[in-house]
Structures are given as structure tokens and as C-alpha cells.
Design a protein around this motif. Structure first.
Motif, PDB file in Angstrom:
ATOM      1  N   LEU A 237      30.656  15.341 -32.731  1.00  0.00           N
ATOM      2  CA  LEU A 237      30.368  15.668 -34.375  1.00  0.00           C
ATOM      3  C   LEU A 237      29.434  16.538 -33.558  1.00  0.00           C
ATOM      4  N   GLU A 238      29.168  17.462 -34.347  1.00  0.00           N
ATOM      5  CA  GLU A 238      27.979  18.176 -34.238  1.00  0.00           C
ATOM      6  C   GLU A 238      26.684  18.327 -35.181  1.00  0.00           C
ATOM      7  N   LEU A 239      25.276  17.803 -34.738  1.00  0.00           N
ATOM      8  CA  LEU A 239      24.319  17.966 -35.829  1.00  0.00           C
ATOM      9  C   LEU A 239      23.995  19.257 -35.078  1.00  0.00           C
ATOM     10  N   ASP A 240      23.221  20.931 -35.979  1.00  0.00           N
ATOM     11  CA  ASP A 240      23.282  22.164 -36.452  1.00  0.00           C
ATOM     12  C   ASP A 240      21.416  22.185 -36.650  1.00  0.00           C
ATOM     13  N   LEU A 241      20.503  22.368 -35.694  1.00  0.00           N
ATOM     14  CA  LEU A 241      19.762  22.667 -36.392  1.00  0.00           C
ATOM     15  C   LEU A 241      18.707  23.593 -36.121  1.00  0.00           C
ATOM     16  N   PRO A 242      17.436  23.830 -37.010  1.00  0.00           N
ATOM     17  CA  PRO A 242      16.911  25.333 -37.379  1.00  0.00           C
ATOM     18  C   PRO A 242      16.568  25.958 -36.123  1.00  0.00           C
ATOM     19  N   GLU A 243      15.551  25.191 -34.864  1.00  0.00           N
ATOM     20  CA  GLU A 243      14.839  25.981 -33.830  1.00  0.00           C
ATOM     21  C   GLU A 243      14.911  24.804 -32.404  1.00  0.00           C
ATOM     22  N   GLU A 244      14.390  25.530 -31.414  1.00  0.00           N
ATOM     23  CA  GLU A 244      14.712  24.916 -29.868  1.00  0.00           C
ATOM     24  C   GLU A 244      13.449  24.373 -30.223  1.00  0.00           C
ATOM     25  N   ARG A 245      12.542  23.541 -30.499  1.00  0.00           N
ATOM     26  CA  ARG A 245      11.497  22.779 -30.291  1.00  0.00           C
ATOM     27  C   ARG A 245      12.369  21.432 -31.495  1.00  0.00           C
ATOM     28  N   ASP A 246      13.267  21.447 -32.309  1.00  0.00           N
ATOM     29  CA  ASP A 246      14.105  20.189 -32.961  1.00  0.00           C
ATOM     30  C   ASP A 246      14.791  19.505 -31.769  1.00  0.00           C
ATOM     31  N   VAL A 247      15.649  20.304 -30.876  1.00  0.00           N
ATOM     32  CA  VAL A 247      16.213  20.309 -30.454  1.00  0.00           C
ATOM     33  C   VAL A 247      15.188  19.319 -28.939  1.00  0.00           C
ATOM     34  N   ALA A 248      14.412  20.092 -28.605  1.00  0.00           N
ATOM     35  CA  ALA A 248      13.231  19.333 -27.389  1.00  0.00           C
ATOM     36  C   ALA A 248      12.531  18.050 -28.284  1.00  0.00           C
ATOM     37  N   ALA A 249      12.359  18.020 -28.717  1.00  0.00           N
ATOM     38  CA  ALA A 249      11.639  16.886 -29.044  1.00  0.00           C
ATOM     39  C   ALA A 249      12.670  15.888 -29.441  1.00  0.00           C
ATOM     40  N   LEU A 250      14.653  16.154 -30.143  1.00  0.00           N
ATOM     41  CA  LEU A 250      14.668  14.370 -29.714  1.00  0.00           C
ATOM     42  C   LEU A 250      16.055  14.795 -28.433  1.00  0.00           C
ATOM     43  N   ALA A 251      15.820  15.242 -27.426  1.00  0.00           N
ATOM     44  CA  ALA A 251      15.941  15.082 -26.152  1.00  0.00           C
ATOM     45  C   ALA A 251      14.485  14.484 -25.417  1.00  0.00           C
ATOM     46  N   ALA A 252      13.734  14.290 -25.826  1.00  0.00           N
ATOM     47  CA  ALA A 252      12.208  13.951 -25.760  1.00  0.00           C
ATOM     48  C   ALA A 252      12.404  12.155 -25.837  1.00  0.00           C
ATOM     49  N   ARG A 253      12.691  12.228 -26.898  1.00  0.00           N
ATOM     50  CA  ARG A 253      13.257  10.472 -27.835  1.00  0.00           C
ATOM     51  C   ARG A 253      14.187  10.064 -26.902  1.00  0.00           C
ATOM     52  N   LEU A 254      15.546  10.931 -26.921  1.00  0.00           N
ATOM     53  CA  LEU A 254      16.575  10.064 -25.916  1.00  0.00           C
ATOM     54  C   LEU A 254      16.174   9.547 -24.522  1.00  0.00           C
ATOM     55  N   GLU A 255      15.685  10.884 -24.269  1.00  0.00           N
ATOM     56  CA  GLU A 255      15.066  10.809 -22.277  1.00  0.00           C
ATOM     57  C   GLU A 255      13.644   8.927 -22.529  1.00  0.00           C
ATOM     58  N   ALA A 256      13.134   9.599 -23.447  1.00  0.00           N
ATOM     59  CA  ALA A 256      12.100   7.666 -23.402  1.00  0.00           C
ATOM     60  C   ALA A 256      12.907   6.642 -23.339  1.00  0.00           C
ATOM     61  N   ALA A 257      14.278   6.598 -24.020  1.00  0.00           N
ATOM     62  CA  ALA A 257      14.751   5.181 -24.528  1.00  0.00           C
ATOM     63  C   ALA A 257      15.654   5.345 -23.439  1.00  0.00           C
TER      64      ALA A 257
END
Length: 285
Positions: A237-257
Motif C-alpha cells: 500500500l502507498e502513503l502519499d505525503l505532501p512534503e519531504e519533511r513529513d517523510v523524514a519525520a516518519l523515517a526517524a520514528r521508524l528507525e528509532a523503533a
């Protein structure tokens, strides 16, 4: 929630596994009304108005999706208006496709299954101003669908004779999981969706006050096994986000977990959820 997903999130195309391209095309193109956009021996891309909606990975030999496995419950194709839903119902009826149906208050929906037991919902949303909310919970129900009203919409015959209209897209994805608390911890606490509704054995979540972008249930899959790669079902499935900072914030959360993240520059990442779905996150703004 300290890290909610952005309100402008939408879902992009979903990808399913099927064993036979010709049989799948006969269902999704000839009966459902999607357009064949691109085809290779291993992949069939279907859409509306030239935009991809559903991608089928062709894997000969797959068994039908098992009802008791986790993974796909249904992918939901969102139509742009009520006449389009009426036209789709008329097309499916003319092709003798078995349907389920419900008025969910926020939407009107029909349900069907392809030849490999992949679940499909096709629906139209009511305007957001007509949705009812009570203490942060969207009010949904399962009421009888108004088939006469839908089939009497303007231009239904013409809509039934043509492919699904421009603006058709994936509106939500509903997953079977083994545990609702696990789904909430992963998709809400970690990924950043917000809870919008619950019912016995099910959870609905979204971004930006939508009724739901994702749903989870344990109706047939409580403590169930992971989906087999040898059966039909959901690939991604695909999540479409509006800005690069949104992708970066999600990546940081996932990597921290300690969730493995594969990045393609600053505009795309992928991760695997606990039920083997490949989640693609893209910047589309």
C-alpha cells in the motif's frame, strides 16, 4: 499525539498478488471498469483517467487468499461522486457480479471479491459536513444501501458503459490482523495515524480527520498466521505525503523503533508492517 501524519495524506495505488493476468483483466477491466494502463508478463497496472489505482503482480500458481490469514481484508476504490457509484453498480449487475453493500453514514459502499478471493470495496464519500462526530469518534454504521437512488442517478447508463472516471483512487485499505492492540501500537503510536472509530474486533484510523485511511479487524484472523507468499493477497500500500519533511519525520520514528527503512533519496521510503505488507511512502506535494 506528538507525531501525527500530515492532514493532506492520501493513499496511492495498492498492489495485489494474482496468478493469472487474463482472468484478472476480465474481472477488473471488463466488469469493475478500471482501465488497462500498462502490462508486462509480471505486472498489470490498472487505473482511471490515466492515473494508476491498482497494480496486479502476476505470480502463476498462487492459491486463493485464505480467510483466516492476516493481511488483506479489502482495498477500497473511492469514486468521485454518487453517479459514478450508480454507474459501477449497474455495470457489475449487468455482469452478474455478486455484491455486498452498506450505507456507512459517511459513505455508500459495495463489496465484491475477485476470482482469487481478494476483497474489493467500491464507495463514494458523503461530504465531510454531513459526517457525524462524537467525542473524537466518527459515527459510522451498516445500514441498507439505497440501490434505487443510486441507479436513478443522472447518466448512470452512460457511466456504466464507460471506464471509471477521472478522480477515482484508493481511499482506504482494510487489513486482517492477529491483534488490534498491536495494530494500534504500530500504525498509531509509531507511524502516526489517529484513531477515528472502534467496533468489536476492529479499529479505524486516519490522518487529517478522514473517516479512515486504514482499518484493522480480527474477525477471522485473531491470533492468525502471517499471509503466505504462495496465496493471493496484498503486496503493498502507498502513503502519499505532501512534503519531504513529513517523510523524514516518519523515517526517524521508524528507525528509532528499530524498524528497517529503505530510502530512495529524500522523497521516498519503504518499510514492512507486522503483517508483511510493503508500505511505500512518497512525497507527492
Amino acid at each position: 499525539m506528538s507525531n501525527p501524519l500530515p492532514a493532506r495524506l492520501q493513499l496511492g495505488p495498492a498492489t495485489l498478488r494474482v496468478p493469472d493476468a487474463g482472468r484478472a483483466a476480465a474481472f477488473y477491466v471488463d466488469k469493475v471498469g478500471l482501465q488497462r494502463l500498462e502490462q508486462t508478463p509480471s505486472r498489470l497496472t490498472l487505473g482511471a483517467g490515466g492515473e494508476a489505482v491498482l497494480i496486479l503482480e502476476i505470480q502463476p500458481g498462487l492459491a486463493p487468499r485464505r480467510k483466516d490469514e492476516t493481511g488483506l481484508y479489502h482495498v477500497a476504490i473511492l469514486l468521485p461522486d454518487r453517479p459514478a457509484l450508480g454507474g459501477t453498480i449497474a455495470r457489475l449487475a449487468a455482469n452478474d457480479v455478486r455484491l455486498g453493500a452498506a450505507d456507512h453514514l459517511v459513505s455508500e459502499a459495495i463489496y465484491l471479491w475477485d476470482d482469487d478471493n481478494n476483497g474489493i470495496e467500491i464507495y463514494r464519500d458523503r461530504p465531510r459536513g454531513e459526517w457525524g462526530w462524537r467525542e473524537g469518534t466518527v459515527q459510522m454504521a451498516n445500514r441498507p444501501l439505497d440501490f434505487p437512488g443510486l441507479l436513478s442517478q443522472q447518466d448512470v447508463a452512460a457511466l456504466a458503459a464507460n471506464p471509471m472516471p477521472r478522480g477515482t483512487r484508493i481511499g482506504h485499505v482494510h487489513l486482517q490482523v492477529d491483534d488490534i492492540a498491536k495494530a494500534s501500537a504500530f500504525y498509531c503510536d509509531l507511524v502516526g495515524f489517529e484513531k477515528t472509530a472502534t467496533m468489536p474486533g476492529a479499529l479505524f484510523v486516519s490522518a487529517g480527520g478522514y473517516h479512515h485511511h486504514l482499518a484493522f479487524n480480527v474477525w477471522d484472523s485473531r491470533k492468525g498466521s502471517l499471509p503466505s507468499p504462495d496465496t493471493a493477497g496484498l503486496v503493498s500500500l502507498e502513503l502519499d505525503l505532501p512534503e519531504e519533511r513529513d517523510v523524514a519525520a516518519l523515517a526517524a520514528r521508524l528507525e528509532a523503533a528499530n524498524v528497517a527503512v529503505a530510502k530512495t533519496g529524500a522523497r521516498e521510503l519503504r518499510f514492512i508492517d507486522p503483517w508483511r505488507a510493503d508500505v511505500i511512502v512518497r512525497v507527492t506535494g
